[in-house]
Write a protein that holds these residues in place. Structure first.
Motif, PDB file in Angstrom:
ATOM      1  N   PRO B  36      40.084  58.677  49.152  1.00  9.52           N
ATOM      2  CA  PRO B  36      39.528  57.375  49.558  1.00  9.52           C
ATOM      3  C   PRO B  36      38.763  56.685  48.417  1.00  9.52           C
ATOM      4  O   PRO B  36      38.914  55.487  48.209  1.00  9.52           O
ATOM      5  CB  PRO B  36      38.578  57.727  50.705  1.00  9.52           C
ATOM      6  N   ALA B  37      37.942  57.448  47.663  1.00 11.02           N
ATOM      7  CA  ALA B  37      37.177  56.849  46.560  1.00 11.02           C
ATOM      8  C   ALA B  37      38.120  56.230  45.534  1.00 11.02           C
ATOM      9  O   ALA B  37      37.942  55.082  45.124  1.00 11.02           O
ATOM     10  CB  ALA B  37      36.287  57.895  45.886  1.00 11.02           C
ATOM     11  N   ASN B  38      39.155  56.966  45.141  1.00  7.22           N
ATOM     12  CA  ASN B  38      40.062  56.457  44.111  1.00  7.22           C
ATOM     13  C   ASN B  38      40.898  55.272  44.607  1.00  7.22           C
ATOM     14  O   ASN B  38      41.202  54.357  43.835  1.00  7.22           O
ATOM     15  CB  ASN B  38      40.938  57.587  43.559  1.00  7.22           C
ATOM     16  N   LEU B  39      41.239  55.274  45.920  1.00  6.70           N
ATOM     17  CA  LEU B  39      41.955  54.124  46.480  1.00  6.70           C
ATOM     18  C   LEU B  39      41.044  52.900  46.509  1.00  6.70           C
ATOM     19  O   LEU B  39      41.478  51.776  46.237  1.00  6.70           O
ATOM     20  CB  LEU B  39      42.456  54.453  47.892  1.00  6.70           C
ATOM     21  N   LEU B  40      39.748  53.106  46.843  1.00  4.89           N
ATOM     22  CA  LEU B  40      38.793  51.984  46.860  1.00  4.89           C
ATOM     23  C   LEU B  40      38.565  51.448  45.449  1.00  4.89           C
ATOM     24  O   LEU B  40      38.455  50.240  45.246  1.00  4.89           O
ATOM     25  CB  LEU B  40      37.447  52.426  47.476  1.00  4.89           C
ATOM     26  N   ILE B  41      38.495  52.361  44.463  1.00  2.00           N
ATOM     27  CA  ILE B  41      38.336  51.932  43.067  1.00  2.00           C
ATOM     28  C   ILE B  41      39.547  51.103  42.644  1.00  2.00           C
ATOM     29  O   ILE B  41      39.413  50.039  42.044  1.00  2.00           O
ATOM     30  CB  ILE B  41      38.145  53.161  42.135  1.00  2.00           C
ATOM     31  N   LEU B  42      40.747  51.584  43.022  1.00  5.52           N
ATOM     32  CA  LEU B  42      41.978  50.859  42.695  1.00  5.52           C
ATOM     33  C   LEU B  42      41.983  49.464  43.336  1.00  5.52           C
ATOM     34  O   LEU B  42      42.381  48.474  42.696  1.00  5.52           O
ATOM     35  CB  LEU B  42      43.180  51.682  43.181  1.00  5.52           C
ATOM     36  N   THR B  43      41.527  49.380  44.588  1.00  6.98           N
ATOM     37  CA  THR B  43      41.445  48.083  45.281  1.00  6.98           C
ATOM     38  C   THR B  43      40.444  47.168  44.577  1.00  6.98           C
ATOM     39  O   THR B  43      40.710  45.975  44.373  1.00  6.98           O
ATOM     40  CB  THR B  43      41.022  48.291  46.753  1.00  6.98           C
ATOM     41  N   THR B  44      39.287  47.729  44.195  1.00  8.13           N
ATOM     42  CA  THR B  44      38.266  46.959  43.479  1.00  8.13           C
ATOM     43  C   THR B  44      38.839  46.370  42.186  1.00  8.13           C
ATOM     44  O   THR B  44      38.662  45.180  41.904  1.00  8.13           O
ATOM     45  CB  THR B  44      37.059  47.858  43.127  1.00  8.13           C
ATOM     46  N   LEU B  45      39.525  47.216  41.410  1.00  5.55           N
ATOM     47  CA  LEU B  45      40.097  46.772  40.133  1.00  5.55           C
ATOM     48  C   LEU B  45      41.138  45.674  40.352  1.00  5.55           C
ATOM     49  O   LEU B  45      41.231  44.720  39.572  1.00  5.55           O
ATOM     50  CB  LEU B  45      40.731  47.967  39.401  1.00  5.55           C
ATOM     51  N   THR B  46      41.921  45.811  41.448  1.00  4.16           N
ATOM     52  CA  THR B  46      42.942  44.802  41.761  1.00  4.16           C
ATOM     53  C   THR B  46      42.281  43.464  42.117  1.00  4.16           C
ATOM     54  O   THR B  46      42.769  42.397  41.722  1.00  4.16           O
ATOM     55  CB  THR B  46      43.843  45.292  42.921  1.00  4.16           C
ATOM     56  N   LEU B  47      41.151  43.534  42.859  1.00  2.00           N
ATOM     57  CA  LEU B  47      40.407  42.303  43.186  1.00  2.00           C
ATOM     58  C   LEU B  47      39.847  41.660  41.910  1.00  2.00           C
ATOM     59  O   LEU B  47      39.905  40.446  41.745  1.00  2.00           O
ATOM     60  CB  LEU B  47      39.267  42.614  44.165  1.00  2.00           C
ATOM     61  N   TRP B  48      39.298  42.479  40.995  1.00  2.00           N
ATOM     62  CA  TRP B  48      38.793  41.934  39.726  1.00  2.00           C
ATOM     63  C   TRP B  48      39.912  41.299  38.914  1.00  2.00           C
ATOM     64  O   TRP B  48      39.728  40.270  38.270  1.00  2.00           O
ATOM     65  CB  TRP B  48      38.097  43.012  38.877  1.00  2.00           C
ATOM     66  N   LEU B  49      41.112  41.926  38.960  1.00  2.00           N
ATOM     67  CA  LEU B  49      42.274  41.360  38.265  1.00  2.00           C
ATOM     68  C   LEU B  49      42.636  39.997  38.865  1.00  2.00           C
ATOM     69  O   LEU B  49      42.865  39.022  38.133  1.00  2.00           O
ATOM     70  CB  LEU B  49      43.462  42.332  38.348  1.00  2.00           C
ATOM     71  N   ALA B  50      42.671  39.928  40.212  1.00  2.00           N
ATOM     72  CA  ALA B  50      42.980  38.659  40.895  1.00  2.00           C
ATOM     73  C   ALA B  50      41.946  37.598  40.518  1.00  2.00           C
ATOM     74  O   ALA B  50      42.295  36.443  40.234  1.00  2.00           O
ATOM     75  CB  ALA B  50      43.000  38.875  42.408  1.00  2.00           C
ATOM     76  N   TYR B  51      40.669  38.002  40.509  1.00  6.18           N
ATOM     77  CA  TYR B  51      39.584  37.088  40.120  1.00  6.18           C
ATOM     78  C   TYR B  51      39.781  36.617  38.679  1.00  6.18           C
ATOM     79  O   TYR B  51      39.659  35.426  38.386  1.00  6.18           O
ATOM     80  CB  TYR B  51      38.248  37.821  40.276  1.00  6.18           C
ATOM     81  N   GLY B  52      40.116  37.550  37.786  1.00  8.29           N
ATOM     82  CA  GLY B  52      40.357  37.221  36.377  1.00  8.29           C
ATOM     83  C   GLY B  52      41.512  36.231  36.206  1.00  8.29           C
ATOM     84  O   GLY B  52      41.432  35.309  35.406  1.00  8.29           O
ATOM     85  N   LEU B  53      42.580  36.436  36.995  1.00  6.52           N
ATOM     86  CA  LEU B  53      43.731  35.522  36.939  1.00  6.52           C
ATOM     87  C   LEU B  53      43.333  34.131  37.433  1.00  6.52           C
ATOM     88  O   LEU B  53      43.717  33.120  36.857  1.00  6.52           O
ATOM     89  CB  LEU B  53      44.879  36.081  37.791  1.00  6.52           C
ATOM     90  N   MET B  54      42.512  34.106  38.515  1.00 10.12           N
ATOM     91  CA  MET B  54      42.083  32.832  39.108  1.00 10.12           C
ATOM     92  C   MET B  54      41.227  31.998  38.156  1.00 10.12           C
ATOM     93  O   MET B  54      41.345  30.773  38.117  1.00 10.12           O
ATOM     94  CB  MET B  54      41.290  33.086  40.388  1.00 10.12           C
ATOM     95  N   ILE B  55      40.339  32.686  37.416  1.00 12.95           N
ATOM     96  CA  ILE B  55      39.461  31.945  36.502  1.00 12.95           C
ATOM     97  C   ILE B  55      40.001  32.014  35.066  1.00 12.95           C
ATOM     98  O   ILE B  55      39.351  31.559  34.129  1.00 12.95           O
ATOM     99  CB  ILE B  55      37.990  32.451  36.546  1.00 12.95           C
ATOM    100  N   ALA B  56      41.226  32.576  34.907  1.00 20.88           N
ATOM    101  CA  ALA B  56      41.897  32.663  33.602  1.00 20.88           C
ATOM    102  C   ALA B  56      41.004  33.309  32.533  1.00 20.88           C
ATOM    103  O   ALA B  56      40.857  32.795  31.429  1.00 20.88           O
ATOM    104  CB  ALA B  56      42.381  31.287  33.144  1.00 20.88           C
ATOM    105  N   ALA B  57      40.402  34.443  32.899  1.00 22.77           N
ATOM    106  CA  ALA B  57      39.532  35.175  31.966  1.00 22.77           C
ATOM    107  C   ALA B  57      40.326  36.347  31.390  1.00 22.77           C
ATOM    108  O   ALA B  57      40.489  37.383  32.051  1.00 22.77           O
ATOM    109  CB  ALA B  57      38.275  35.660  32.686  1.00 22.77           C
ATOM    110  N   TRP B  58      40.817  36.173  30.164  1.00 22.22           N
ATOM    111  CA  TRP B  58      41.723  37.168  29.579  1.00 22.22           C
ATOM    112  C   TRP B  58      41.113  38.549  29.371  1.00 22.22           C
ATOM    113  O   TRP B  58      41.798  39.554  29.626  1.00 22.22           O
ATOM    114  CB  TRP B  58      42.346  36.628  28.283  1.00 22.22           C
ATOM    115  N   PRO B  59      39.860  38.686  28.946  1.00 25.01           N
ATOM    116  CA  PRO B  59      39.298  40.042  28.809  1.00 25.01           C
ATOM    117  C   PRO B  59      39.276  40.776  30.157  1.00 25.01           C
ATOM    118  O   PRO B  59      39.553  41.971  30.229  1.00 25.01           O
ATOM    119  CB  PRO B  59      37.866  39.789  28.310  1.00 25.01           C
ATOM    120  N   LEU B  60      38.969  40.030  31.237  1.00 31.01           N
ATOM    121  CA  LEU B  60      38.936  40.603  32.583  1.00 31.01           C
ATOM    122  C   LEU B  60      40.338  41.022  33.016  1.00 31.01           C
ATOM    123  O   LEU B  60      40.535  42.097  33.608  1.00 31.01           O
ATOM    124  CB  LEU B  60      38.362  39.540  33.550  1.00 31.01           C
TER     125      LEU B  60
END
Lengths: 82, 82
Positions: B36-60
């Motif tokens: 569960p912890a690793n699946l939640l971490i994976l979900t968190t990272l995917t949300l940060w990726l989506a956020y990064g794509l939305m605000i076009a932040a390449w380092p993110l």
């Protein structure tokens, strides 16, 4: 919309450590956990906390304080149980 | 100064998964890892990726793509080795 996704990521990024901390302290078994990884994660969280304090971002400060306690507990367990 | 600290946190936040991924795939032992912890971490990272794509932040975007690969490999190992 991006604030919603970013906020969800921040909240989940705090909660996500809980299952590992609970599992580790219940089982007291840490053989398969990487100490360097958990120390690096702890360092990362401390840097985010410092960054949050510098820009006075309360969600970042609060989230990282909680995460540091959870990952800190994993590191202590790893040092204690090996 | 805060950009330096924030940048260091972002870089370390990507690198920090590497020792756990390497340890897990070398030992092929995952008993002490919380799925569960690793699946939640994976979900968190995917949300940060989506956020990064939305605000076009390449380092993110870049950091989270690498992190998703590393944590994804831990999740696959956990599902495979139990």
């Amino acid at each position: 919309m991006e604030h919603l996704i970013g906020g969800a990521a921040a909240v989940l990024g705090t909660i996500c450590w809980l299952p590992q901390t609970l599992k580790t302290w219940r089982s007291r078994e840490t053989k398969d956990l990487s100490l360097p990884a958990n120390l690096l994660i702890l360092t990362t969280l401390t840097l985010w906390l410092a960054y949050g304090l510098m820009i006075a971002a309360w969600p970042l400060i609060l989230g990282n304080v909680i995460s540091i306690l959870l990952v800190g507990a994993i590191v202590i367990a790893k040092l204690k149980f090996g």
